[in-house]
Design a protein around this motif. Structure first.
Motif, PDB file in Angstrom:
ATOM      1  N   LEU A   9      -9.564  -1.912  -1.564  1.00  0.00           N
ATOM      2  CA  LEU A   9      -9.715  -0.628  -0.869  1.00  0.00           C
ATOM      3  C   LEU A   9      -8.799   0.431  -1.476  1.00  0.00           C
ATOM      4  N   ILE A  10      -7.571   0.051  -1.801  1.00  0.00           N
ATOM      5  CA  ILE A  10      -6.629   1.004  -2.418  1.00  0.00           C
ATOM      6  C   ILE A  10      -7.173   1.481  -3.764  1.00  0.00           C
ATOM      7  N   THR A  11      -7.753   0.550  -4.526  1.00  0.00           N
ATOM      8  CA  THR A  11      -8.364   0.921  -5.814  1.00  0.00           C
ATOM      9  C   THR A  11      -9.507   1.908  -5.601  1.00  0.00           C
ATOM     10  N   LYS A  12     -10.349   1.645  -4.599  1.00  0.00           N
ATOM     11  CA  LYS A  12     -11.470   2.554  -4.297  1.00  0.00           C
ATOM     12  C   LYS A  12     -10.972   3.934  -3.869  1.00  0.00           C
ATOM     13  N   ILE A  13      -9.889   3.970  -3.083  1.00  0.00           N
ATOM     14  CA  ILE A  13      -9.323   5.255  -2.648  1.00  0.00           C
ATOM     15  C   ILE A  13      -8.819   6.034  -3.864  1.00  0.00           C
ATOM     16  N   GLY A  14      -8.123   5.330  -4.762  1.00  0.00           N
ATOM     17  CA  GLY A  14      -7.632   5.983  -5.977  1.00  0.00           C
ATOM     18  C   GLY A  14      -8.759   6.513  -6.837  1.00  0.00           C
ATOM     19  N   LEU A  15      -9.810   5.704  -7.016  1.00  0.00           N
ATOM     20  CA  LEU A  15     -10.964   6.131  -7.815  1.00  0.00           C
ATOM     21  C   LEU A  15     -11.692   7.304  -7.152  1.00  0.00           C
ATOM     22  N   ALA A  16     -11.779   7.278  -5.822  1.00  0.00           N
ATOM     23  CA  ALA A  16     -12.427   8.383  -5.097  1.00  0.00           C
ATOM     24  C   ALA A  16     -11.651   9.677  -5.276  1.00  0.00           C
ATOM     25  N   THR A  71      -2.684  -5.477   6.814  1.00  0.00           N
ATOM     26  CA  THR A  71      -2.936  -6.157   5.537  1.00  0.00           C
ATOM     27  C   THR A  71      -4.414  -6.460   5.312  1.00  0.00           C
ATOM     28  N   THR A  72      -5.174  -6.577   6.398  1.00  0.00           N
ATOM     29  CA  THR A  72      -6.604  -6.863   6.231  1.00  0.00           C
ATOM     30  C   THR A  72      -7.418  -5.589   5.991  1.00  0.00           C
ATOM     31  N   ILE A  73      -6.894  -4.432   6.447  1.00  0.00           N
ATOM     32  CA  ILE A  73      -7.587  -3.153   6.223  1.00  0.00           C
ATOM     33  C   ILE A  73      -7.224  -2.582   4.848  1.00  0.00           C
ATOM     34  N   LEU A  74      -5.926  -2.437   4.598  1.00  0.00           N
ATOM     35  CA  LEU A  74      -5.479  -1.838   3.342  1.00  0.00           C
ATOM     36  C   LEU A  74      -5.298  -2.925   2.282  1.00  0.00           C
ATOM     37  N   THR A  75      -6.415  -3.430   1.820  1.00  0.00           N
ATOM     38  CA  THR A  75      -6.413  -4.456   0.783  1.00  0.00           C
ATOM     39  C   THR A  75      -6.346  -3.809  -0.604  1.00  0.00           C
ATOM     40  N   ALA A 114      -4.470   9.958   1.806  1.00  0.00           N
ATOM     41  CA  ALA A 114      -4.483   8.487   1.821  1.00  0.00           C
ATOM     42  C   ALA A 114      -3.199   7.931   2.423  1.00  0.00           C
ATOM     43  N   MET A 115      -2.084   8.590   2.145  1.00  0.00           N
ATOM     44  CA  MET A 115      -0.800   8.155   2.703  1.00  0.00           C
ATOM     45  C   MET A 115      -0.765   8.377   4.215  1.00  0.00           C
ATOM     46  N   ALA A 116      -1.438   9.421   4.701  1.00  0.00           N
ATOM     47  CA  ALA A 116      -1.547   9.638   6.150  1.00  0.00           C
ATOM     48  C   ALA A 116      -2.368   8.514   6.776  1.00  0.00           C
ATOM     49  N   PHE A 117      -3.437   8.107   6.096  1.00  0.00           N
ATOM     50  CA  PHE A 117      -4.253   6.990   6.574  1.00  0.00           C
ATOM     51  C   PHE A 117      -3.431   5.703   6.603  1.00  0.00           C
ATOM     52  N   PRO A 165       0.795  -1.235   0.000  1.00  0.00           N
ATOM     53  CA  PRO A 165       0.000   0.000   0.000  1.00  0.00           C
ATOM     54  C   PRO A 165       0.826   1.282   0.000  1.00  0.00           C
ATOM     55  N   MET A 166       1.837   1.356   0.870  1.00  0.00           N
ATOM     56  CA  MET A 166       2.643   2.571   0.975  1.00  0.00           C
ATOM     57  C   MET A 166       3.275   2.943  -0.363  1.00  0.00           C
ATOM     58  N   TYR A 167       3.797   1.963  -1.074  1.00  0.00           N
ATOM     59  CA  TYR A 167       4.497   2.226  -2.334  1.00  0.00           C
ATOM     60  C   TYR A 167       3.515   2.411  -3.491  1.00  0.00           C
ATOM     61  N   ILE A 168       2.343   1.791  -3.403  1.00  0.00           N
ATOM     62  CA  ILE A 168       1.317   2.024  -4.422  1.00  0.00           C
ATOM     63  C   ILE A 168       0.847   3.479  -4.352  1.00  0.00           C
ATOM     64  N   PHE A 169       0.640   3.975  -3.121  1.00  0.00           N
ATOM     65  CA  PHE A 169       0.275   5.390  -2.965  1.00  0.00           C
ATOM     66  C   PHE A 169       1.407   6.295  -3.452  1.00  0.00           C
ATOM     67  N   LEU A 170       2.650   5.904  -3.200  1.00  0.00           N
ATOM     68  CA  LEU A 170       3.800   6.675  -3.671  1.00  0.00           C
ATOM     69  C   LEU A 170       3.834   6.704  -5.198  1.00  0.00           C
ATOM     70  N   ALA A 171       3.492   5.579  -5.834  1.00  0.00           N
ATOM     71  CA  ALA A 171       3.433   5.536  -7.302  1.00  0.00           C
ATOM     72  C   ALA A 171       2.337   6.469  -7.827  1.00  0.00           C
ATOM     73  N   MET A 172       1.197   6.500  -7.129  1.00  0.00           N
ATOM     74  CA  MET A 172       0.125   7.439  -7.497  1.00  0.00           C
ATOM     75  C   MET A 172       0.625   8.878  -7.425  1.00  0.00           C
ATOM     76  N   LEU A 173       1.336   9.186  -6.335  1.00  0.00           N
ATOM     77  CA  LEU A 173       1.876  10.530  -6.140  1.00  0.00           C
ATOM     78  C   LEU A 173       2.846  10.885  -7.269  1.00  0.00           C
ATOM     79  N   ALA A 174       3.701   9.934  -7.652  1.00  0.00           N
ATOM     80  CA  ALA A 174       4.673  10.177  -8.724  1.00  0.00           C
ATOM     81  C   ALA A 174       3.971  10.436 -10.052  1.00  0.00           C
ATOM     82  N   MET A 175       2.917   9.664 -10.358  1.00  0.00           N
ATOM     83  CA  MET A 175       2.177   9.863 -11.605  1.00  0.00           C
ATOM     84  C   MET A 175       1.504  11.238 -11.633  1.00  0.00           C
ATOM     85  N   ILE A 176       0.922  11.621 -10.505  1.00  0.00           N
ATOM     86  CA  ILE A 176       0.265  12.927 -10.418  1.00  0.00           C
ATOM     87  C   ILE A 176       1.288  14.045 -10.597  1.00  0.00           C
TER      88      ILE A 176
END
Length: 315
Positions: free
Chosen positions: A143-150, A136-140, A120-123, A61-72
């Motif tokens: 959920l990460i996909t839904k956060i990105g779409l939101a 691992t059970t919360i940040l599945t 999202a990264m703070a969360f 999750p942490m690095y997926i959010f970082l990848a989102m940040l890099a793309m943005i």
């Protein structure tokens, strides 16, 4: 050449971007740090994306959010810097009316997305430190996909009205935008008629995003701090909070220029226009340039992969 508006259209076919008013004679020199910052942003964020995509161990999750940040950050800088450098180097000031609206939409919507991803990264840090057994059970993945779409949906929903609102105006103040890029309020200033709704809407969206997102970020860190202070050893506290340093740096890089620019607009209203424009450019340039550096230096996993990448090239 700028064509005058025809009978069926109340807007010009194109605008002229002045660059930095009052500093036109320094455009070539100003372009040097701008070009360097853009180059660093491209190299840094592309490297981050390549490393995260190539290494399965970083598909967390942490690095997926970082990848989102890099793309943005790549989209944010690329939506404005190439045209800005064309103005500085070739005096290519003309921009098509609809291209201007598209640039404005990308600029503001991706800024909103960046704020959402930082939240999202703070969360992510809150769950990792306050609820480590359930991380691992919360940040599945879903959920990460839904956060990105939101994040995308919120930004697009808030910014889509702007181009349509700007299309309906008659632009009788001339086609010259006193800026380096098509910023919403800079375009509104050229319009005739009642622009009150645009003014209120722009301020309301900015306040809503900054206040709401920052509020939840601060709340996350209050809970994180409470959890860290309850840890038994100083080493454990240092290690836990150390995982948040990169994220705090990214938040400061993003929000500090916003706050400074906002304060300057209210405190130093009589300051030369180029002061405000340089601050606005700093807001666009600084986060995309420093975010890869912050995460590359402070995140052990990223640092090791970057060093490994370049060491393999040298061998």
């Amino acid at each position: 050449m700028i064509m005058s508006s025809n009978i069926t259209s109340t807007h010009p076919t194109s605008f002229l971007l002045m660059g930095i008013p009052g500093l036109e004679h320094l455009h070539v020199w100003i372009s040097i740090p701008f070009c360097a910052a853009y180059t660093l942003a491209l190299l840094g964020n592309c490297t981050l994306l390549f490393i995260i995509q190539a290494d399965a161990a970083l598909h967390e999750p942490m690095y997926i959010f970082l990848a989102m940040l890099a793309m943005i950050d790549l989209v944010l800088s690329s939506s404005t810097l190439p045209k800005m450098l064309a103005i500085f180097w070739f005096k290519d000031q003309e921009i098509d009316f609809y291209a201007c609206l598209v640039q404005m939409f990308f600029l503001h919507s991706f800024s909103i997305m960046e704020s959402a991803v930082l939240l999202a990264m703070a969360f992510d840090r809150y769950v990792a430190i306050c609820k480590p057994l359930h991380y691992t059970t919360i940040l599945t993945g879903p959920l990460i996909t839904k956060i990105g779409l939101a994040a995308v949906t919120r930004a697009v929903a808030l910014m889509t009205p702007l181009p349509f609102l700007l299309r309906r105006f008659h632009y009788c103040q001339g086609p010259v935008i006193a800026h380096c890029y098509c910023e919403h309020m800079a375009v509104v200033r050229l319009a005739c008629g009642n622009t009150r709704f645009n003014n209120i809407y722009g301020i309301a969206v900015a306040m809503f995003i900054v206040v709401l997102d920052l509020l939840f970020v601060v709340l996350s860190y209050i809970f994180i701090l409470q959890a860290v202070l309850q840890l038994a050893s100083q080493e454990a506290r240092y290690k836990a909070f150390g995982t948040c340093v990169s994220h705090i740096g990214a938040i400061l890089a993003f929000y500090t220029p916003v706050v400074i620019s906002s304060v300057m607009h209210r405190v130093a209203r009589r300051a030369a226009p180029h002061v405000h424009i340089l601050l606005a450019n700093f807001y666009l340039l600084f986060p995309p340039m420093v975010n890869p550096i912050i995460y590359g230096v402070k995140t052990k996993q990223i640092r090791e992969r970057v060093l490994g990448l370049f060491l393999r090239k040298d061998v």
